[in-house]
Write a protein that holds these residues in place. Structure first.
Motif, mmCIF file in Angstrom:
data_model
loop_
_atom_site.group_PDB
_atom_site.id
_atom_site.type_symbol
_atom_site.label_atom_id
_atom_site.label_comp_id
_atom_site.label_asym_id
_atom_site.label_seq_id
_atom_site.Cartn_x
_atom_site.Cartn_y
_atom_site.Cartn_z
ATOM 1 N N ALA A 207 0.803 -1.094 0.065
ATOM 2 C CA ALA A 207 -0.104 -0.042 -0.080
ATOM 3 C C ALA A 207 0.928 1.272 0.058
ATOM 4 C CB ALA A 207 -0.869 -0.039 1.052
ATOM 5 N N ALA A 208 0.520 2.057 -0.962
ATOM 6 C CA ALA A 208 1.455 3.543 -1.070
ATOM 7 C C ALA A 208 0.596 4.367 -0.401
ATOM 8 C CB ALA A 208 1.892 3.789 -2.559
ATOM 9 N N ILE A 209 0.972 5.268 0.633
ATOM 10 C CA ILE A 209 -0.086 6.026 1.321
ATOM 11 C C ILE A 209 0.466 7.334 1.513
ATOM 12 C CG2 ILE A 209 -1.283 6.191 3.436
ATOM 13 C CD1 ILE A 209 -0.720 3.097 3.797
ATOM 14 N N THR A 210 -0.238 8.404 1.084
ATOM 15 C CA THR A 210 0.191 9.680 1.340
ATOM 16 C C THR A 210 -0.052 10.163 2.891
ATOM 17 O OG1 THR A 210 -2.074 10.229 1.014
ATOM 18 C CG2 THR A 210 -0.661 10.613 -1.029
ATOM 19 N N THR A 211 0.684 11.119 3.359
ATOM 20 C CA THR A 211 0.995 11.174 4.934
ATOM 21 C C THR A 211 -0.169 11.831 5.536
ATOM 22 O OG1 THR A 211 3.194 11.786 4.376
ATOM 23 C CG2 THR A 211 2.577 12.725 6.730
ATOM 24 N N ARG A 230 3.658 -4.489 3.095
ATOM 25 C CA ARG A 230 4.823 -3.382 2.711
ATOM 26 C C ARG A 230 4.129 -2.170 2.536
ATOM 27 N NH1 ARG A 230 7.720 -6.026 -0.608
ATOM 28 N NH2 ARG A 230 9.608 -6.319 0.406
ATOM 29 N N LEU A 231 4.334 -1.190 3.286
ATOM 30 C CA LEU A 231 3.903 0.208 3.005
ATOM 31 C C LEU A 231 4.913 1.041 2.629
ATOM 32 C CD1 LEU A 231 2.522 0.312 6.739
ATOM 33 C CD2 LEU A 231 1.219 -0.145 4.768
ATOM 34 N N VAL A 232 4.744 1.859 1.409
ATOM 35 C CA VAL A 232 5.375 2.657 0.819
ATOM 36 C C VAL A 232 4.915 4.066 1.369
ATOM 37 C CG1 VAL A 232 6.392 3.936 -1.213
ATOM 38 C CG2 VAL A 232 5.767 1.209 -1.091
ATOM 39 N N LEU A 233 5.666 4.671 1.996
ATOM 40 C CA LEU A 233 5.218 6.163 2.661
ATOM 41 C C LEU A 233 6.109 7.348 2.202
ATOM 42 C CD1 LEU A 233 4.971 5.108 6.355
ATOM 43 C CD2 LEU A 233 3.291 4.824 4.535
ATOM 44 N N GLU A 234 5.442 8.438 2.147
ATOM 45 C CA GLU A 234 6.591 9.873 2.019
ATOM 46 C C GLU A 234 7.534 9.813 2.913
ATOM 47 O OE1 GLU A 234 4.126 12.823 0.118
ATOM 48 O OE2 GLU A 234 2.437 12.093 1.389
ATOM 49 N N ALA A 235 8.565 10.689 2.336
ATOM 50 C CA ALA A 235 9.774 10.947 3.247
ATOM 51 C C ALA A 235 9.329 11.896 4.594
ATOM 52 C CB ALA A 235 10.699 11.693 2.456
ATOM 53 N N ASP A 236 8.241 12.553 4.376
ATOM 54 C CA ASP A 236 7.836 13.528 5.592
ATOM 55 C C ASP A 236 6.969 12.595 6.596
ATOM 56 O OD1 ASP A 236 5.587 13.425 4.036
ATOM 57 O OD2 ASP A 236 5.132 15.615 4.118
ATOM 58 N N GLY A 258 11.689 13.967 -0.141
ATOM 59 C CA GLY A 258 10.757 15.026 -0.523
ATOM 60 C C GLY A 258 9.798 14.915 -1.551
ATOM 61 N N ALA A 259 8.639 15.587 -1.668
ATOM 62 C CA ALA A 259 7.568 15.300 -2.641
ATOM 63 C C ALA A 259 8.463 15.587 -3.999
ATOM 64 C CB ALA A 259 6.611 16.059 -2.611
ATOM 65 N N GLY A 260 8.178 14.561 -4.791
ATOM 66 C CA GLY A 260 8.839 14.514 -6.139
ATOM 67 C C GLY A 260 9.970 14.391 -6.339
ATOM 68 N N ARG A 261 11.107 14.202 -5.264
ATOM 69 C CA ARG A 261 12.311 14.329 -5.452
ATOM 70 C C ARG A 261 13.177 12.912 -5.233
ATOM 71 N NH1 ARG A 261 13.584 18.433 -0.461
ATOM 72 N NH2 ARG A 261 15.755 17.413 -0.807
ATOM 73 N N PRO A 268 14.509 3.384 -2.903
ATOM 74 C CA PRO A 268 13.698 3.488 -1.568
ATOM 75 C C PRO A 268 14.462 2.861 -0.593
ATOM 76 C CG PRO A 268 12.418 2.678 -3.200
ATOM 77 C CD PRO A 268 13.576 2.352 -3.996
ATOM 78 N N ILE A 269 14.089 3.632 0.684
ATOM 79 C CA ILE A 269 14.714 3.212 1.919
ATOM 80 C C ILE A 269 14.031 2.170 2.633
ATOM 81 C CG2 ILE A 269 15.754 3.845 4.014
ATOM 82 C CD1 ILE A 269 15.842 6.608 2.704
ATOM 83 N N GLU A 270 14.243 0.990 2.868
ATOM 84 C CA GLU A 270 13.227 -0.254 3.529
ATOM 85 C C GLU A 270 13.779 -0.198 5.136
ATOM 86 O OE1 GLU A 270 12.136 -3.240 1.229
ATOM 87 O OE2 GLU A 270 11.977 -4.549 2.792
ATOM 88 N N ILE A 271 12.740 -0.113 5.847
ATOM 89 C CA ILE A 271 12.897 0.013 7.190
ATOM 90 C C ILE A 271 12.220 -1.238 7.695
ATOM 91 C CG2 ILE A 271 12.802 1.277 9.447
ATOM 92 C CD1 ILE A 271 12.521 3.762 7.755
#
Length: 273
Positions: A207-211, A230-236, A258-261, A268-271
């Motif tokens: 799931a890709a989820i906006t903050t 697996r969750l794909v989240l924004e950097a913020d 950051g958004a779009g960067r 991606p960084i996996e934690i």
């Protein structure tokens, strides 16, 4: 001071706690307001019925954001959703069968899939199917039935019968709210039922989820947060939310700084815990 005035003030303070803290616990509120937990639970039930919060075990969460139809949602924060899409498409591998659920971020993922990728994409969402039509490497399956215009997809009995026959390698779920305790949630009953069905038959779920959806809940449960997700989240994304998801065993992927960067290391960084 009248009982009614005290009740209004208490509910106003609860709403303020939800805005500032992101969640409230009935036990903590009972101590703070010097009332019983039953009184607080009644307050939360009434607030939930009025659409002011979403009740969860032990307390309440802010209601998940509802930005209207799929077309309307797709026009919001496109750069942020594109960043999530770039971090998500790497999990769609050659030869896979992938289900792309309804959602504006999933529409961005569909648009980000390479035209020459050889894979089978299944969706119940006409806008996603249209975004994939001109990608010759893909085999495309559109699940049919009555279209729910608010969801932007087919989620009723016919769609559920078709979904029950599928065994995707990867299910990319859309979600309305996401919380470590409440799990992934949806606004509409049949949509939640369809999502649960397709997720249960899939080898893995992403799931890709906006903050703005983190730490919120919608009325209907979809799936819990567990090691299969697996969750794909924004950097913020708030660190507390990331830690809470990871503590439940879910793999957390940050889409960049950051958004779009572009992510710092190009990936991606996996934690994980």
């Amino acid at each position: 001071m009248s009982t009614e005035l005290l009740l209004r003030e208490r509910k106003s303070l609860i709403r303020e706690r939800l805005r500032t803290d992101g969640r409230v616990l009935a036990a903590d509120l009972a101590r703070e307001f010097k009332v019983s937990e039953d009184t607080i639970r009644r307050d939360l039930r009434e607030m939930a019925a009025a659409g002011l919060c979403e009740r969860v075990y032990g307390g309440a969460l802010p209601i998940a954001p509802d930005a209207g139809s799929l077309s309307e949602r797709a026009a919001l924060a496109p750069e942020r959703k594109a960043a999530l899409a770039r971090a998500s498409v790497g999990f769609i591998e050659r030869g896979m069968t992938v289900f792309l659920d309804a959602g504006s971020t999933n529409l961005a993922i569909a648009r980000a899939i390479a035209p020459d990728l050889s894979a089978t994409i299944v969706t119940n969402t006409p806008l996603i199917a249209a975004a994939l039509m001109e990608k010759p490497g893909l085999d495309l399956i559109l699940i049919g039935g009555t279209l729910d215009r608010t969801v932007g997809a087919s989620v009723g009995a016919r769609a559920q019968r078709d979904a029950a026959l599928l065994r995707p390698d990867l299910c990319v779920l859309g979600t309305c709210g996401a919380d470590a305790d409440a799990g992934l949630t949806a606004f509409h009953f049949e949509d939640a039922e369809f999502k649960r069905l397709i997720a249960s038959g899939s080898r893995s779920v992403l799931a890709a989820i906006t903050t703005d959806k983190l730490g919120t809940a919608a009325p209907h449960a979809v799936i819990g947060i567990d090691p299969a997700l697996r969750l794909v989240l924004e950097a913020d994304a708030p660190k507390a939310q990331i830690a809470a998801f990871a503590a439940q065993g879910a793999a957390v992927v940050l889409a960049g700084e950051g958004a779009g960067r572009t992510p710092r290391h190009g990936n991606p960084i996996e934690i994980t815990t």
